[in-house]
Design a protein around this motif. Sequence first.
Motif, PDB file in Angstrom:
ATOM      1  N   VAL A 227      -7.167  -6.347 -15.177  1.00 43.85           N
ATOM      2  CA  VAL A 227      -6.640  -6.023 -13.842  1.00 43.85           C
ATOM      3  C   VAL A 227      -7.779  -6.013 -12.824  1.00 43.85           C
ATOM      4  CG1 VAL A 227      -5.353  -4.367 -12.453  1.00 43.85           C
ATOM      5  CG2 VAL A 227      -4.822  -4.618 -14.896  1.00 43.85           C
ATOM      6  N   LEU A 228      -7.751  -7.001 -11.929  1.00 46.09           N
ATOM      7  CA  LEU A 228      -8.742  -7.063 -10.842  1.00 46.09           C
ATOM      8  C   LEU A 228      -8.461  -5.971  -9.813  1.00 46.09           C
ATOM      9  CD1 LEU A 228      -8.634 -10.916 -10.243  1.00 46.09           C
ATOM     10  CD2 LEU A 228     -10.563  -9.670 -11.230  1.00 46.09           C
ATOM     11  N   ASN A 229      -7.192  -5.815  -9.485  1.00 42.93           N
ATOM     12  CA  ASN A 229      -6.788  -4.742  -8.578  1.00 42.93           C
ATOM     13  C   ASN A 229      -5.286  -4.522  -8.693  1.00 42.93           C
ATOM     14  OD1 ASN A 229      -7.457  -7.339  -6.605  1.00 42.93           O
ATOM     15  ND2 ASN A 229      -5.416  -6.487  -6.310  1.00 42.93           N
ATOM     16  N   GLY A 230      -4.889  -3.270  -8.510  1.00 44.02           N
ATOM     17  CA  GLY A 230      -3.469  -2.940  -8.517  1.00 44.02           C
ATOM     18  C   GLY A 230      -3.067  -2.114  -9.725  1.00 44.02           C
ATOM     19  N   ASP A 231      -1.778  -1.783  -9.756  1.00 46.53           N
ATOM     20  CA  ASP A 231      -1.212  -0.958 -10.824  1.00 46.53           C
ATOM     21  C   ASP A 231      -0.028  -1.691 -11.426  1.00 46.53           C
ATOM     22  OD1 ASP A 231      -2.851   1.452 -10.241  1.00 46.53           O
ATOM     23  OD2 ASP A 231      -1.735   1.416  -8.346  1.00 46.53           O
ATOM     24  N   SER A 265      -2.356   0.606  -0.482  1.00 46.29           N
ATOM     25  CA  SER A 265      -2.327  -0.305   0.665  1.00 46.29           C
ATOM     26  C   SER A 265      -3.551  -1.222   0.701  1.00 46.29           C
ATOM     27  CB  SER A 265      -2.229   0.487   1.968  1.00 46.29           C
ATOM     28  OG  SER A 265      -3.299   1.395   2.055  1.00 46.29           O
ATOM     29  N   ARG A 266      -4.688  -0.786   0.116  1.00 44.91           N
ATOM     30  CA  ARG A 266      -5.881  -1.646   0.161  1.00 44.91           C
ATOM     31  C   ARG A 266      -5.752  -2.842  -0.786  1.00 44.91           C
ATOM     32  NH1 ARG A 266     -10.405   1.923  -3.172  1.00 44.91           N
ATOM     33  NH2 ARG A 266      -8.939   2.695  -4.724  1.00 44.91           N
ATOM     34  N   SER A 267      -4.865  -2.762  -1.793  1.00 38.55           N
ATOM     35  CA  SER A 267      -4.584  -3.922  -2.651  1.00 38.55           C
ATOM     36  C   SER A 267      -3.083  -3.937  -2.894  1.00 38.55           C
ATOM     37  CB  SER A 267      -5.364  -3.843  -3.959  1.00 38.55           C
ATOM     38  OG  SER A 267      -5.058  -2.677  -4.677  1.00 38.55           O
ATOM     39  N   PRO A 268      -2.341  -4.504  -1.958  1.00 37.20           N
ATOM     40  CA  PRO A 268      -0.878  -4.396  -1.970  1.00 37.20           C
ATOM     41  C   PRO A 268      -0.179  -5.146  -3.110  1.00 37.20           C
ATOM     42  CG  PRO A 268      -1.622  -5.806  -0.175  1.00 37.20           C
ATOM     43  CD  PRO A 268      -2.850  -5.220  -0.777  1.00 37.20           C
TER      44      PRO A 268
END
Length: 315
Positions: A227-231, A265-268
Motif C-alpha cells: 500500500v503506497l497510500n490509503g486504507d 483527504s491527503r490521499s483520497p
Amino acid sequence: MPAVTVDDLTTLARLSQPGLGDQPRPVLQVTTAPHGYEGDGFPVRRAFAGIDLSLLDPFIMMDQMGEVEYAPGEPKGTPWHPHRGFETVTYMIDGVMEHQDSHGGGGKITNGDTQWMTAGSGILHIETPPEWLVQAGGLFHGIQLWVNLPSDEKMVAPKYQDIRSSEVALATSYDAGSLVRVIAGTVGPQAGPGSTHTPMALVHATVEPGARLDLPWNKDFNALVYVLNGDGTVGTTSSPVHTGQAAVLGAGDYVTVAADGAQESRSPKLDVIVVGGKPIGQAIAWAGPFVMNTKNEVLQAYEDFQKGNFGHIPG
Ligand code: FE2
C-alpha cells in the motif's frame, strides 16, 4: 497524486471478472514497512522488510521512495555505488530522477516513467535529482524494486530499458472503479512494456473509495500487495491494510484488493503496487549492493569492485 491518471475510467479496456471456480489468493502475512534513509538521505519505507526471502523470491527488496514534498535545497539522491547479480526497477510515480552509469549510460525518469537496470556482471551508477529541482524543491515519490537473476544470468552484460509513462498498459476493473497500470508482465489481456529476465508482473493500481479490484494473476507467480497510500483490505478474508503495509498472498488465480469507503483527504484513493514473479528457488547470498548465490561470489564482487572492474566514474 500519481502523475499518470485517466479522467474517465470507462474509456479503458476492462479486466474480466473472475470466472466460476477461479480462486482468490489468501493473505498469508501482513507486515508494516519501517522507515529509513537511502543514499545521501532521502526518506524511504522498506516495503518488504520482515518478509522471508523465500516468500519474496524472485524479489530481494523494495523501497517506497517518499512520498515527500521537498523544500528548496532539500532534494537528495545517491552517491556513486556498484551493483551485481540482479536488476533494479525504478518507477517514478511523481517527480524527477536523473541517472548516470560507468558504461556511459544516463537519462532522466519522470512522472510515471520506469528505468529497468540489469546490473548483471556489474555496474556503477548514481541517482540524483536534477539541479533545478534541488533549488526549487518539489514532490518526489516512487519505488525501487530489486529483482533477482538466476545463477546462469547473474553475470550477463549490464543493460537498461527506459520505459516511458506513455508506454505503460492501462486497464480498468470490470466495474470501472480502478485504474490498473501494467508496467511489466501480462495481467489479463494487458501486457506491460517491461521485459524481464525472470518472468514477473508489476502493477500500480489506484482504487476508488468503496471499489474492489479483482486482478487476474499468473498461477505460477507469487503475489505481494504493497500500500503506497490509503486504507483498504486484501484477500477474501478482508485483511485490513494501510499506508506502508505489505500483504503476502498465497496460491490462487486472482488478487483481490478493496478500498475503504472513507479515505484520508491527503490521499483520497487507495494506491497499491502488486508485484509477483516465478520463484527462482536458488540459494541467496546478499550483502549490500551485491546479490549472488554464495558468500565467495559476494567476496569476489567486493574484490572486483575495489579493483575497478565495474568500470569508471565518468569525468
Ligand atoms: Fe543503485
